[in-house]
Design a protein around this motif. Sequence first.
Motif, PDB file in Angstrom:
ATOM      1  N   GLU A  22       0.810  -1.212   0.000  1.00 28.70           N
ATOM      2  CA  GLU A  22       0.000   0.000   0.000  1.00 28.70           C
ATOM      3  C   GLU A  22       0.842   1.260   0.000  1.00 28.70           C
ATOM      4  O   GLU A  22       0.353   2.336  -0.258  1.00 28.70           O
ATOM      5  N   ASN A  25       3.168   6.043   4.280  1.00 28.30           N
ATOM      6  CA  ASN A  25       2.251   7.097   4.709  1.00 28.30           C
ATOM      7  C   ASN A  25       2.861   7.718   5.959  1.00 28.30           C
ATOM      8  O   ASN A  25       2.676   7.198   7.055  1.00 28.30           O
ATOM      9  N   ASP A  47       0.458   1.842  -6.849  1.00 30.48           N
ATOM     10  CA  ASP A  47       0.331   2.375  -5.497  1.00 30.48           C
ATOM     11  C   ASP A  47       0.975   3.748  -5.426  1.00 30.48           C
ATOM     12  O   ASP A  47       1.620   4.192  -6.370  1.00 30.48           O
ATOM     13  N   ARG A  50       2.691   8.357   0.376  1.00 25.32           N
ATOM     14  CA  ARG A  50       2.103   9.628   0.798  1.00 25.32           C
ATOM     15  C   ARG A  50       2.915  10.243   1.924  1.00 25.32           C
ATOM     16  O   ARG A  50       3.236   9.590   2.905  1.00 25.32           O
ATOM     17  N   VAL A  83      -8.962  12.121   2.598  1.00 25.49           N
ATOM     18  CA  VAL A  83      -8.624  10.793   2.084  1.00 25.49           C
ATOM     19  C   VAL A  83      -9.654   9.818   2.640  1.00 25.49           C
ATOM     20  O   VAL A  83      -9.841   9.730   3.846  1.00 25.49           O
ATOM     21  N   THR A  84     -10.337   9.121   1.742  1.00 23.37           N
ATOM     22  CA  THR A  84     -11.326   8.129   2.151  1.00 23.37           C
ATOM     23  C   THR A  84     -10.992   6.793   1.499  1.00 23.37           C
ATOM     24  O   THR A  84     -10.246   6.740   0.521  1.00 23.37           O
ATOM     25  N   GLN A  85     -11.531   5.731   2.054  1.00 24.48           N
ATOM     26  CA  GLN A  85     -11.339   4.381   1.516  1.00 24.48           C
ATOM     27  C   GLN A  85     -12.649   3.921   0.889  1.00 24.48           C
ATOM     28  O   GLN A  85     -13.701   4.035   1.499  1.00 24.48           O
ATOM     29  N   SER A  90      -7.847   4.007  -1.854  1.00 26.77           N
ATOM     30  CA  SER A  90      -7.841   5.363  -1.290  1.00 26.77           C
ATOM     31  C   SER A  90      -8.277   6.366  -2.339  1.00 26.77           C
ATOM     32  O   SER A  90      -7.797   6.328  -3.470  1.00 26.77           O
ATOM     33  N   ILE A  92      -8.563  10.498  -2.847  1.00 29.93           N
ATOM     34  CA  ILE A  92      -8.192  11.805  -2.312  1.00 29.93           C
ATOM     35  C   ILE A  92      -9.045  12.858  -2.989  1.00 29.93           C
ATOM     36  O   ILE A  92      -9.128  12.912  -4.220  1.00 29.93           O
ATOM     37  N   ASP A 122       1.832  13.193  -2.839  1.00 29.26           N
ATOM     38  CA  ASP A 122       1.583  11.827  -3.289  1.00 29.26           C
ATOM     39  C   ASP A 122       2.630  11.485  -4.346  1.00 29.26           C
ATOM     40  O   ASP A 122       2.752  12.195  -5.341  1.00 29.26           O
TER      41      ASP A 122
END
Length: 139
Positions: A22, A25, A47, A50, A83-85, A90, A92, A122
Amino acid sequence: MKRILVSTLTLLLLGSGCLHAEGVNKAIQFQKGKTSATVSGIVVRGDTDRYTIVAKQDQTMTVALTSKEKNAALTIYAPGYSVTQEDGVSIIAGETLAGAGEGEDAAGWSGILPASGKYLIDVGGTRGNASYKMTVTIQ
């Protein structure tokens, strides 16, 4: 029973590999008295790595990204991004800085920051896996 144990261990090992894929981060922080920091890594195809950094409005930020095969690019999001899943991916949402937006394949950016807050950088590959080094300077 032995077969179940082997299958479970195999799934756990495969699962831990997916978590690693992933990407990075983490927050970029400068050492005391310094105005820049350098990070390096390898981003897996598809991927992103971040990085966040806190800065103030009207400061000048310079981001320089180099990669061995010239196949790394960056996108910089201004404060206020989210940022949501969704289905394990992910997403953005937010404004990007001019010249470092999605799909612009920027290898660097320099300018006066429009707002105070946390910026998101990113880093992704434009083709294949990308080995990179990135230096962020804020003055």
